[in-house]
Design a protein around this motif. Sequence first.
Motif, mmCIF file in Angstrom:
data_model
loop_
_atom_site.group_PDB
_atom_site.id
_atom_site.type_symbol
_atom_site.label_atom_id
_atom_site.label_comp_id
_atom_site.label_asym_id
_atom_site.label_seq_id
_atom_site.Cartn_x
_atom_site.Cartn_y
_atom_site.Cartn_z
ATOM 1 N N VAL A 76 0.843 -1.201 0.000
ATOM 2 C CA VAL A 76 0.000 0.000 0.000
ATOM 3 C C VAL A 76 0.879 1.252 0.000
ATOM 4 N N GLN A 77 0.584 2.163 -0.916
ATOM 5 C CA GLN A 77 1.308 3.427 -1.030
ATOM 6 C C GLN A 77 0.323 4.578 -0.859
ATOM 7 N N ARG A 78 0.634 5.442 0.089
ATOM 8 C CA ARG A 78 -0.230 6.592 0.356
ATOM 9 C C ARG A 78 0.413 7.846 -0.235
ATOM 10 N N ASN A 79 -0.287 8.479 -1.163
ATOM 11 C CA ASN A 79 0.166 9.694 -1.831
ATOM 12 C C ASN A 79 1.354 9.450 -2.756
ATOM 13 N N ILE A 80 1.708 10.467 -3.529
ATOM 14 C CA ILE A 80 2.776 10.354 -4.514
ATOM 15 C C ILE A 80 4.119 10.435 -3.793
ATOM 16 N N PRO A 81 4.963 9.426 -3.927
ATOM 17 C CA PRO A 81 6.265 9.468 -3.247
ATOM 18 C C PRO A 81 7.095 10.659 -3.720
ATOM 19 N N ASP A 82 7.854 11.213 -2.801
ATOM 20 C CA ASP A 82 8.771 12.316 -3.105
ATOM 21 C C ASP A 82 8.061 13.572 -3.590
ATOM 22 N N TYR A 83 6.762 13.674 -3.297
ATOM 23 C CA TYR A 83 6.012 14.889 -3.626
ATOM 24 C C TYR A 83 5.304 15.334 -2.352
ATOM 25 N N GLU A 84 5.832 16.344 -1.725
ATOM 26 C CA GLU A 84 5.296 16.788 -0.445
ATOM 27 C C GLU A 84 3.937 17.443 -0.643
ATOM 28 N N ASP A 85 2.934 16.883 0.006
ATOM 29 C CA ASP A 85 1.571 17.378 -0.175
ATOM 30 C C ASP A 85 0.735 16.924 1.016
ATOM 31 N N PRO A 86 0.184 17.848 1.799
ATOM 32 C CA PRO A 86 -0.640 17.458 2.936
ATOM 33 C C PRO A 86 -2.010 16.928 2.539
ATOM 34 N N GLN A 87 -2.399 17.151 1.298
ATOM 35 C CA GLN A 87 -3.721 16.700 0.851
ATOM 36 C C GLN A 87 -3.682 15.220 0.499
ATOM 37 N N GLN A 88 -4.667 14.485 0.995
ATOM 38 C CA GLN A 88 -4.719 13.038 0.795
ATOM 39 C C GLN A 88 -5.484 12.749 -0.496
ATOM 40 N N ARG A 89 -4.715 12.453 -1.558
ATOM 41 C CA ARG A 89 -5.314 12.367 -2.888
ATOM 42 C C ARG A 89 -5.050 11.058 -3.619
ATOM 43 N N LEU A 90 -4.232 10.201 -3.085
ATOM 44 C CA LEU A 90 -3.888 9.000 -3.851
ATOM 45 C C LEU A 90 -3.584 7.836 -2.926
ATOM 46 N N LEU A 91 -4.074 6.668 -3.325
ATOM 47 C CA LEU A 91 -3.783 5.440 -2.591
ATOM 48 C C LEU A 91 -3.594 4.320 -3.605
ATOM 49 N N ALA A 92 -2.440 3.663 -3.530
ATOM 50 C CA ALA A 92 -2.121 2.565 -4.440
ATOM 51 C C ALA A 92 -2.086 1.256 -3.662
ATOM 52 N N THR A 93 -2.632 0.209 -4.262
ATOM 53 C CA THR A 93 -2.645 -1.120 -3.651
ATOM 54 C C THR A 93 -2.333 -2.155 -4.729
ATOM 55 N N THR A 94 -1.991 -3.361 -4.294
ATOM 56 C CA THR A 94 -1.714 -4.451 -5.233
ATOM 57 C C THR A 94 -2.638 -5.621 -4.932
ATOM 58 N N LEU A 95 -3.300 -6.111 -5.983
ATOM 59 C CA LEU A 95 -4.207 -7.252 -5.873
ATOM 60 C C LEU A 95 -3.683 -8.405 -6.720
#
Length: 264
Positions: A76-95
């Motif tokens: 699980v990845q929360r937000n865009i890596p290496d892009y500082e942003d307090p807004q919660q806009r992205l969540l990546a998962t693997t199925l």
Amino acid sequence: MKLATWNVNSLKVRLPQVLDWLGDNPVEALCLQELKLADDSFPLDAFTEIGYRAKWAGQKTYNGVAVITKAECSDVQRNIPDYEDPQQRLLATTLDSPVGAIRVISAYCPNGQAVGSDKYEYKLRWFGALRAWLERELQRYPRLAILGDYNIAPADEDVHDPAKWEGEVLVSEPERSAFRDLIGLGLTDAFRMFEQEEKTFTWWDYRRYAFRRNAGLRIDHVLLSEALRPYCAACVVDRKPRANEQPSDHAPVIATLDWARAPA
């Protein structure tokens, strides 16, 4: 496997509708946007009770994304890596799938407010960061689907009145160019793979009877990588929830992946 996206515009308000929709549409993964809930307020038990699991990135009052799945997901990845942003806009998962691991991403892309505003410039920067990360992510996960509210109508056919909207936020050329940059990575707009009814939209303003008049925009999308494209058998917009009492202003979009379709 069915993958869906839905901007629910407050999960607290729309939770019963989401649960009912999953009961009628038992998709393998549902990407949600605009949860408008803090992390500790996410209604996990409600999804567990109907046989689903969930990963989420919450934010009080604004933003927030989740991926609701039947099976357990990983990496699980929360937000865009290496892009500082307090807004919660992205969540990546693997199925897991019969053809291997699939990266499923729920994205709530910035609105932009108005062309030329600070929020508009933030939107374009955010899309630039998203593209750079997706380019790397596709190397790790060739089977990738990014679903969500992109806040971009890619072409005039995705706009109820192109002349009225010309040059406005959501349809401006820099925004459309940012969307094309994503497509340029080898992604495909699943909806446009198939013949569709004209004036099919995913968002309608609450004001001026927009839904009744079908005065909408198609801004919610399912983008599939080249490795997943051959499996896509359908992509549709479900308008029914938009007619609910106290609806979200968005409708779900569902893509169907058929593992028997691809050549051996």
